[in-house]
Design a protein around this motif. Structure first.
Motif, PDB file in Angstrom:
ATOM      1  N   LEU A 221     -29.982   3.606 -48.519  1.00 19.90           N
ATOM      2  CA  LEU A 221     -30.291   5.039 -48.471  1.00 19.90           C
ATOM      3  C   LEU A 221     -31.037   5.364 -47.172  1.00 19.90           C
ATOM      4  O   LEU A 221     -31.708   4.493 -46.616  1.00 19.90           O
ATOM      5  N   PRO A 222     -30.887   6.573 -46.613  1.00 20.58           N
ATOM      6  CA  PRO A 222     -30.277   7.734 -47.264  1.00 20.58           C
ATOM      7  C   PRO A 222     -28.779   7.897 -47.033  1.00 20.58           C
ATOM      8  O   PRO A 222     -28.125   8.642 -47.748  1.00 20.58           O
ATOM      9  N   THR A 223     -28.169   7.219 -46.062  1.00 19.87           N
ATOM     10  CA  THR A 223     -26.766   7.487 -45.720  1.00 19.87           C
ATOM     11  C   THR A 223     -25.787   6.604 -46.470  1.00 19.87           C
ATOM     12  O   THR A 223     -24.629   6.981 -46.665  1.00 19.87           O
ATOM     13  N   ALA A 224     -26.223   5.387 -46.909  1.00 23.74           N
ATOM     14  CA  ALA A 224     -25.387   4.432 -47.658  1.00 23.74           C
ATOM     15  C   ALA A 224     -24.112   4.058 -46.916  1.00 23.74           C
ATOM     16  O   ALA A 224     -23.093   3.752 -47.532  1.00 23.74           O
ATOM     17  N   LYS A 225     -24.177   4.030 -45.596  1.00 24.05           N
ATOM     18  CA  LYS A 225     -22.982   3.708 -44.815  1.00 24.05           C
ATOM     19  C   LYS A 225     -22.616   2.230 -44.869  1.00 24.05           C
ATOM     20  O   LYS A 225     -21.492   1.854 -44.494  1.00 24.05           O
ATOM     21  N   ASP A 226     -23.545   1.377 -45.299  1.00 28.36           N
ATOM     22  CA  ASP A 226     -23.249  -0.059 -45.349  1.00 28.36           C
ATOM     23  C   ASP A 226     -22.834  -0.513 -46.749  1.00 28.36           C
ATOM     24  O   ASP A 226     -22.983  -1.684 -47.112  1.00 28.36           O
ATOM     25  N   ALA A 227     -22.315   0.387 -47.567  1.00 30.97           N
ATOM     26  CA  ALA A 227     -21.877   0.037 -48.921  1.00 30.97           C
ATOM     27  C   ALA A 227     -20.629  -0.843 -48.880  1.00 30.97           C
ATOM     28  O   ALA A 227     -19.826  -0.780 -47.944  1.00 30.97           O
ATOM     29  N   GLY A 228     -20.476  -1.674 -49.920  1.00 35.68           N
ATOM     30  CA  GLY A 228     -19.271  -2.484 -50.063  1.00 35.68           C
ATOM     31  C   GLY A 228     -19.192  -3.669 -49.135  1.00 35.68           C
ATOM     32  O   GLY A 228     -18.096  -4.152 -48.828  1.00 35.68           O
ATOM     33  N   GLN A 229     -20.333  -4.207 -48.700  1.00 39.43           N
ATOM     34  CA  GLN A 229     -20.331  -5.363 -47.817  1.00 39.43           C
ATOM     35  C   GLN A 229     -20.695  -6.633 -48.592  1.00 39.43           C
ATOM     36  O   GLN A 229     -21.228  -6.585 -49.704  1.00 39.43           O
ATOM     37  N   TRP A 230     -20.400  -7.781 -47.983  1.00 39.12           N
ATOM     38  CA  TRP A 230     -20.612  -9.076 -48.618  1.00 39.12           C
ATOM     39  C   TRP A 230     -22.019  -9.595 -48.333  1.00 39.12           C
ATOM     40  O   TRP A 230     -22.550  -9.380 -47.245  1.00 39.12           O
ATOM     41  N   LEU A 231     -22.613 -10.305 -49.302  1.00 42.38           N
ATOM     42  CA  LEU A 231     -23.823 -11.084 -49.012  1.00 42.38           C
ATOM     43  C   LEU A 231     -23.406 -12.209 -48.074  1.00 42.38           C
ATOM     44  O   LEU A 231     -22.395 -12.896 -48.325  1.00 42.38           O
ATOM     45  N   ASP A 232     -24.165 -12.411 -46.997  1.00 39.90           N
ATOM     46  CA  ASP A 232     -23.733 -13.368 -45.982  1.00 39.90           C
ATOM     47  C   ASP A 232     -24.225 -14.782 -46.284  1.00 39.90           C
ATOM     48  O   ASP A 232     -24.814 -15.045 -47.334  1.00 39.90           O
ATOM     49  N   ASN A 233     -23.980 -15.706 -45.349  1.00 42.58           N
ATOM     50  CA  ASN A 233     -24.185 -17.140 -45.602  1.00 42.58           C
ATOM     51  C   ASN A 233     -25.330 -17.740 -44.796  1.00 42.58           C
ATOM     52  O   ASN A 233     -25.269 -18.923 -44.420  1.00 42.58           O
ATOM     53  N   LYS A 234     -26.381 -16.980 -44.543  1.00 39.25           N
ATOM     54  CA  LYS A 234     -27.497 -17.537 -43.772  1.00 39.25           C
ATOM     55  C   LYS A 234     -28.154 -18.684 -44.541  1.00 39.25           C
ATOM     56  O   LYS A 234     -28.310 -18.627 -45.756  1.00 39.25           O
ATOM     57  N   LYS A 235     -28.554 -19.725 -43.799  1.00 40.04           N
ATOM     58  CA  LYS A 235     -29.038 -20.962 -44.411  1.00 40.04           C
ATOM     59  C   LYS A 235     -30.404 -21.377 -43.855  1.00 40.04           C
ATOM     60  O   LYS A 235     -30.821 -20.942 -42.793  1.00 40.04           O
ATOM     61  N   ASN A 236     -31.056 -22.262 -44.629  1.00 41.52           N
ATOM     62  CA  ASN A 236     -32.249 -22.984 -44.179  1.00 41.52           C
ATOM     63  C   ASN A 236     -33.313 -22.078 -43.551  1.00 41.52           C
ATOM     64  O   ASN A 236     -33.798 -22.311 -42.445  1.00 41.52           O
TER      65      ASN A 236
END
Length: 331
Positions: A221-236
């Motif tokens: 919020l407030p624009t919600a332009k990043d909706a529908g994206q994947w949780l990424d694979n950051k590690k360690n």
């Protein structure tokens, strides 16, 4: 003592006829039973209460929370949802609010006039709500017999869930990371959808041995332009965030946990807190591969304007009938 006076308990515990409806009192904690007397040996109060009249003794309910005085050989049966009766050995309270309750032989049903032997169910089934059904943990096979039910996580691809962590906060996306954070005007729960492929084919089982990807349908919020994206694979130690690139999506596994919870991990890696922050992010862990983070999952509509949302809780309101540690008799 503990809210029960000697006079009131003595009146409560006057001699009772066999199979008679009786009043009860809450017993409390840290007590000892000795024949017709209940004693509280420790503070803040000490003392004892005794049943009045001959041939009576204190009897406790199955959950040890209520007590009364029953005639010798009888025991307190029933519940707050039925009625409390002193029943003879081998008897239990049965009936309904429509016809009343009575002490009947175990396995019998009170119909308002007399005790009737319950219908015997075939093929290993038991009587539940007046119908012959397979007992908990079993399901009906094609030949009508009962067999152990397949292990099922209860989760499906294409469905959406809120995650609540041990902090009591939802798993949310803010400050370019996912963490358990209190909600505010611009922070709302992530709405997570399990997928087994980039197209997110719906209706597939999600089991611990299943590699899944997680899509967050909510945007910031407030624009919600990043909706529908994947949780990424950051590690360690890298804080897991969002990505539009499916090749960088995290590979996760989730397993059913005690008390209606689930534990989220990586498919080959573990999942740990990224750092000891007040609102710590999460990170895949290539070393502690057996680590996972506990969440409580609640199914929510993926599309809040779809009519089929009315059927999400078809098998029971998840807010009232969640699996817990208290057993079928309640806490």
């Amino acid at each position: 003592m503990r809210g029960i006076s000697l006079i009131s308990f003595a009146l409560l515990c006057s001699p009772m006829a066999y199979a008679e409806k009786v009043p009860v009192k809450e017993i409390g904690d840290n007590f000892k039973i000795d024949g017709d007397k209940v004693t509280w040996p420790d503070g803040p109060f000490t003392g004892s209460l005794t049943c009045a009249g001959p041939d009576t003794s204190i009897s406790l309910s199955a959950d040890k929370k209520h007590g009364t005085c029953c005639p010798t050989g009888a025991n307190l049966k029933g519940s707050a949802n039925t009625e409390w009766h002193c029943c003879g050995k081998g008897h239990d309270v049965t009936g309904s609010k429509d016809v009343g309750f009575e002490c009947c032989l175990e396995g019998s049903v009170f119909d308002g006039e007399k005790c009737k032997r319950a219908k015997k169910c075939p093929n290993g089934k038991v009587m539940i709500d007046g119908r012959c059904q397979c007992p908990d943990g079993q399901e009906e096979a094609e030949d009508g017999t009962c067999e152990p039910a397949d292990c099922d996580s209860g989760l499906k691809t294409g469905k959406c869930y809120f995650f609540t962590g041990r902090s009591g906060n939802y798993l949310t996306y803010n400050a370019l990371q996912y963490s358990e954070t209190a909600l505010s005007k611009y922070i709302r729960p992530g709405k997570f959808q399990f997928c087994r492929d980039e197209e997110c084919t719906a209706g597939l089982p999600v089991n611990p041995s299943t590699e899944v990807y997680i899509k967050d349908l909510h945007g910031s919020l407030p624009t919600a332009k990043d909706a529908g994206q994947w949780l990424d694979n950051k590690k360690n130690g890298g804080h897991i965030g969002k990505t539009t690139d499916f090749s960088k999506a995290g590979e996760f596994s989730i397993t059913k946990w005690p008390c209606g919870k689930y534990c989220l991990s990586g498919f080959t890696d573990g999942l740990t807190q990224a750092c000891p922050d007040v609102s710590p992010g999460i990170s895949l862990d290539t070393r502690a591969t057996d680590s996972c983070i506990e969440f409580e999952l609640m199914e929510v509509p993926c599309d809040i304007r779809a009519d089929e949302n009315n059927c999400i809780w078809k098998s029971g309101d998840q807010c009232c009938n969640k699996i817990d540690c208290c057993g079928k008799t309640g806490c």
